[in-house]
Structures are given as structure tokens and as C-alpha cells.
Scaffold this active site. Sequence first.
Site, PDB file in Angstrom:
ATOM      1  N   PRO A 194       0.806  -1.232   0.000  1.00 45.01           N
ATOM      2  CA  PRO A 194       0.000   0.000   0.000  1.00 45.01           C
ATOM      3  C   PRO A 194       0.836   1.278   0.000  1.00 45.01           C
ATOM      4  CG  PRO A 194      -0.814  -1.581   1.628  1.00 45.01           C
ATOM      5  CD  PRO A 194       0.492  -2.107   1.157  1.00 45.01           C
ATOM      6  N   HIS A 416       7.671  22.653   1.719  1.00 42.84           N
ATOM      7  CA  HIS A 416       6.473  22.908   0.921  1.00 42.84           C
ATOM      8  C   HIS A 416       5.821  21.577   0.584  1.00 42.84           C
ATOM      9  CE1 HIS A 416       8.133  26.982  -0.818  1.00 42.84           C
ATOM     10  NE2 HIS A 416       7.697  27.092   0.434  1.00 42.84           N
ATOM     11  N   GLU A 417       4.837  21.173   1.333  1.00 36.36           N
ATOM     12  CA  GLU A 417       4.037  20.008   0.960  1.00 36.36           C
ATOM     13  C   GLU A 417       2.889  20.490   0.088  1.00 36.36           C
ATOM     14  OE1 GLU A 417       2.640  16.980  -0.226  1.00 36.36           O
ATOM     15  OE2 GLU A 417       4.217  16.520   1.220  1.00 36.36           O
ATOM     16  N   GLU A 510      11.693   6.843   6.204  1.00 34.60           N
ATOM     17  CA  GLU A 510      10.382   6.978   6.836  1.00 34.60           C
ATOM     18  C   GLU A 510       9.641   5.648   6.899  1.00 34.60           C
ATOM     19  OE1 GLU A 510       8.102   9.770   4.608  1.00 34.60           O
ATOM     20  OE2 GLU A 510       8.279   8.685   2.726  1.00 34.60           O
TER      21      GLU A 510
END
Length: 711
Positions: A194, A416-417, A510
Site C-alpha cells: 500500500p 512545501h508540501e 520513513e
Amino acid sequence: MRLSHFLFICLFSFTVSLLSAQEITSPDGQFSMSFSLDASGAPTYRLNFKDQSIIESSRLGFDLVNDSVDLHMGFRILETETTIQDETWNPVWGEESKIRNQYEELLVKLEQVSTERKLTIRFRLFDSGLGFRYEFPLQEAMGHFAIAEELTEFAMTGDHTAYWIPGDYDTQEYDYTESKLSEIRDLMVSAITPNASQTPISKTAVQTSLMMKSDEGLYINIHEAALIDYAAMHLELDDERMVFRSHLTPDAQGVKGYLYTPAHSPWRTIIVGESGADILASRITYNLNDPSKIENTSWIKPMKYVGVWWEMITGQSSWAYTDELKAVKLGETDYSKVKPNGKHGATTENVKKYIDFAAEHGFDGVLVEGWNEGWEDWFGNSKDYVFDFLTPYPDFDLEGIAAYAKSKGVQMIMHHETSSSVRNYERHMDEAYQLMNDYGYPAVKSGYVGNMLPRGEHHYSQWLVNHYQYALEKAAEFQIMVNAHEAVRPTGVARTWPNLIANESARGTEYQAFGGNKANHVTVLPFTRQIGGPMDYTPGIFEMDVFNGSHVNSTLANQLALYVTMYSPLQMAADYPENYMRFPDAFQFIKDVALDWEKSIYLEAEPGYYLTIARKAKESGEWFVGNVNGFEGRTGEVKFDFLDADKTYLAEVYSDQADAHYKTNPQAYEIRKVAVDSKSILKQFSAPGGGYAIRIREASKEELKSVKKLK
């Protein structure tokens, strides 16, 4: 001889030469590439290495949208040109300070007889492999056209072992699978895990850079270079014939690309070697990109940084300021009237702690995520106006933080997302970059999490590739370096635009907090993802059992080695500051390791199993060695013959203890100092999921007397 007879013989000879195979060889004579038209007038090519076939006869061409005659057969050769090139250029940053660009080029000019359309194919053969691209000259018979599919083939010579991730229009964040080509179909279901945004392609489609190894022991890598104004290429396998065919990422309408003449495709690359080290040492990808378009590059500088990030990834703090808001309208939502959640990470107080830590330990920058309004409803809502990249939360003093960082000699890194709302990002980009200039932010980490807006578009289509390029070039106008996450995988564009200082574009650290990466993941990435450029992998995790219950599948020594093996001019020390203070002696290596290199030597290299790299720092002249290991413990050997022959050096070795293991004993490490010279040989153990890191420097006679000499 009569003149007419003479002219007939010349014309006949010229025609035969254009119908027969055109061949070039690499400068060292090891590679040969031949081009010819088959019986249907279809362009084909072959690639050999030392008389071994690497790519068997493979077709080239295109299917076009709404065109009765496609562009893949019925050609005749108009003209061919052969040239040679040998030059050396200096990258702004990189794995080495000088890169040689040497090749033989074949230019084949074609005409499709029935339509009079012109197509040129340009081949460049290097000492490490082949690059080729399609070129569409300006012509009356062809102006605007749309691509239904590129039909480039790569015909394999056998059922090679491959290190692959599923073909996907929206993510590269998969663990790698090692298998035979014939096994890809059966393993595809389990390989697709996923992700926040994903669109798998088929049961046999994989992504580039694709790493393979033949039964004969040859290493083969297929990728692309200079991906600009074109869709990213995947490879779809015909597993009956063992032939890969290019598969471009479509737009929302299913079209693979819109071009108008003159135009050209990206380069298709095939890197070949007799060892894994040969693949890593190749500079084909960068050499096929244009020289830098930024004249003054003095503002582009490698950075080592810490930041407010891992605490969010592991669930200890949040990007959002409050839990009370279900929806946010920028400019209308009043954050002064809501209750803070008490978990917000990007507070002035917390950020100052990171600035203090960076200043104390010599780090260049601090990244802060979650500083700006809008995080409460940013993900999964198909929201266009999601962030303005300008307005801070009430508990983040933008001006005060900038002043405090400057007083400490630390630079801030902006975040900046975009939430994949690219129209919104472009809407605010000029003001957002100007804000960075105003407050002294030299670099931005941009993100593209989630499904794309406009709806139906994909992360790797031509439209999005053009957006990433627009953001990069716009950033250069403001002298801003870019670290793009979830963007298209790199293809050496950083040579042309060296402010592209890093990308993510793969499964990074991550995921160690989302269930873990495979313990051998970092032994594969340099052969795949990093063929196109550096990765912001965010290494340096010292505490493997994270707060959310996940476990980092790595030893501490392996984490140190990543600063050498996972090349990037932008490197993060990603863990909590307090975890580094628990292991200050190991943390010293992260503080010492260089970012920019004069020379790199690939000592051992086997994808999926182990990798050892030695690099010489550009400024200090110190050497650093990094080794990362796969699932099984092993003892490797390092020969220090890359050192100056007339000198003795001090080597600081950070390594796994004998009982270290990435699962059960990851923090078992040891540090020792030895004296070494160019004749020394180190035999060093690496634990499962482990490795070692070495700093080698000149030292005083007194220092050298106090340590044992390594034979």
C-alpha cells in the site's frame, strides 16, 4: 568506363551501404552497437560486449494517436553520420570532481516512405554502455503529434536475475524484489504494497532503473537520462520472449505525450559491466544531460541538516496545530479561536532546540515541517487550495526563528508540501520562494503526497514532469536549492540544473517507521534509484525501536555507513537529538563525514548483498569508507591501495560487534583506531543488516604511535 556506368556503380554502392547494418564501437573497443532496418523497414539495434550479446535485435518506433500510419516501420535510411567525443567536465557537486565524457556517436536519419515523415535516432556508445534517443526534426510532414506508446524494445539474452519494483504511475516507494525475469508475473501481487497514491500497471511491468545480472555474470542496468517534457518510462516484459518494451506514463486522457517538432525523447540507457562496481562507476546518465544552465553556481552548496521530522513520522508530534478543525479555508479559518492539540512539532520553542543542537554540533541547516496553516485537512480530500506556503501557525514565529537561526550561524530549510495540488503550488510559487529569500532559506523540501490534482493525472506523466521542471527552474531564479519528495525519479537532470540537490523518489527511512524496509534495501538502491542522482534517504537513526511500535531494520553501524554509500550532497541526521547524545562517540562520525567528493572508488559491490565504497573528500582530502550488508553476516576485505604510497594514516573504524544483528542487537557497535598505509588490508565483519564506516585522515606522529599498525 563510361560516366553513366560509373554513376550507377556509385549509386548502387551508396544504396547498399544504407541498407546494411551501421556499426559503432566504444572508445575502448569492448562494446559494439549495430543499427539496421528489418524487412518491414522497422528500425532495429543490437548491443554486444566483448563478443557477448547484451541486447538482441530490438525494434524502435512509436504508435501515434489518431494516425492511420504509425511511426515504427516502412522507413528508409537517408543519411548516417559518425562522430567521436572526448571531454572532461566539472560537476558543481558530486561523487567525483571531474567526469570524462567519451563516446562514439552514430546519427541515423530516416524517412518513412509512405508519409515522408522524418525521424532521427542518435546513438552514443561509451566504455560502460549505450545511450540513444529519438529526434523529430522540423518538417512539413510532421508538426504537432500525440504519442499512444513508445515501442522501444530491449530484448534480453536470457532469464536474468532482476532487482525490481512494480511498474506504477504514481509511486516508487516499494521494497525491491530479487527474482528471475520469468518469476516477475507470479511475484507481482506480493510486491505491490500500500501507498498514499499508487496506480500499478500490469503483472509484468517494472520501473527503471532496472538492475539485472545474467547467468554468465554480466551486470546490466536499463534506465533513462534527461527526462524533460516527456513521460517517465516503465518497462513491460513479454516473459515468453524475454523482451522488455517501453511503457510511458499516460495523462488523464490516456495519451502518453504531446510533442511538436523539433523535439526529442529522453535518452534510453543500457549500462553493462563485469562487476557491480562497473555499474556504479558509470557516468552515462549525467553525461547524456546538457551542461549546467546556471552560470553562477556559488550559492549551490552541500548541506548537512537536522530537523523537526522524525518525531512526526514516529507519531510523537503532529504537523497539525489543532485537532478541532475538520476543514480549513485559508484566509477564513481563525486559528486563534481553536485549542492547540499540544502535539504540534513546529513550535518556536521546539525549533529553537534543533537550531541550538545544529549550532553546537556543526550542522548547516534545520528543516521544519508543519510550520504553515492548513495541515488539519491536507491529505486525502482532493482539495485544491490546500496551502499558501506563506502563513505560519500562531505558535511558529517565522521572523523570530529566522533571526535566531542567523545569530547561531544556522540556515533554515523550508518545507512545501503540495498535497499533489500542483496548480495551487504554481499559484503561490513566486511568493513562496520570495518569502524564502526574505527570511534566508537557501533550500526547500517539496512534497507531492497523495493523488494528483488535476484529478486523473499521474505523478510521472509528461504534464507532471513539466511541473517539476518548472518548479526547479523557478527556484533557480530565486537561487533556491530543491529537494523534491514523491516527484519523478531523477535522470541526471541535476547536471543541467544543479540546484536539484536531492530527491526522495524511492522508499526511504520513513518506511522504517511504517513497518520497516528490508534489511538489504540499502544494498540495492545505489544500483537502481541512485543511477539517476542523489537521494535524500534521511539516514542516521540510532534508536531502532520507535515509539509507534515499528523497528528499524538496520544496525547502528549500518546507519553510519549510509553517509558514504547513499551519496547525496544533502544529508540529514534524522534521529532525535537526545538519541545522538546517548551515543556521542558514534555520532562523531556523522559530524565528521564529508558531503562533497573528489573521487569515489567502488571496492565491493553486489546488489542485494553488500556494498563497500571509498570516497575522498573534496576539501579536506580525508578518505571515508562505508560498507552496508544484506541479510547474512559476512567478512569483507578492504585494500587501502587508494592511499598515497608514501604516507601513514589514522583510520577510525566504526563497526558491528560480533553479536550484532539488525533485529535482535542493532546497537552493538565498537570503535577502534589503527594506523594504515597503502599496503594495509582490513578484514572486517559486517552483521546481518549491518556494516561499517571508516574515517581515514593524516595524523601526527604522536597519534600514530599510540595505535596499532594494520598489516
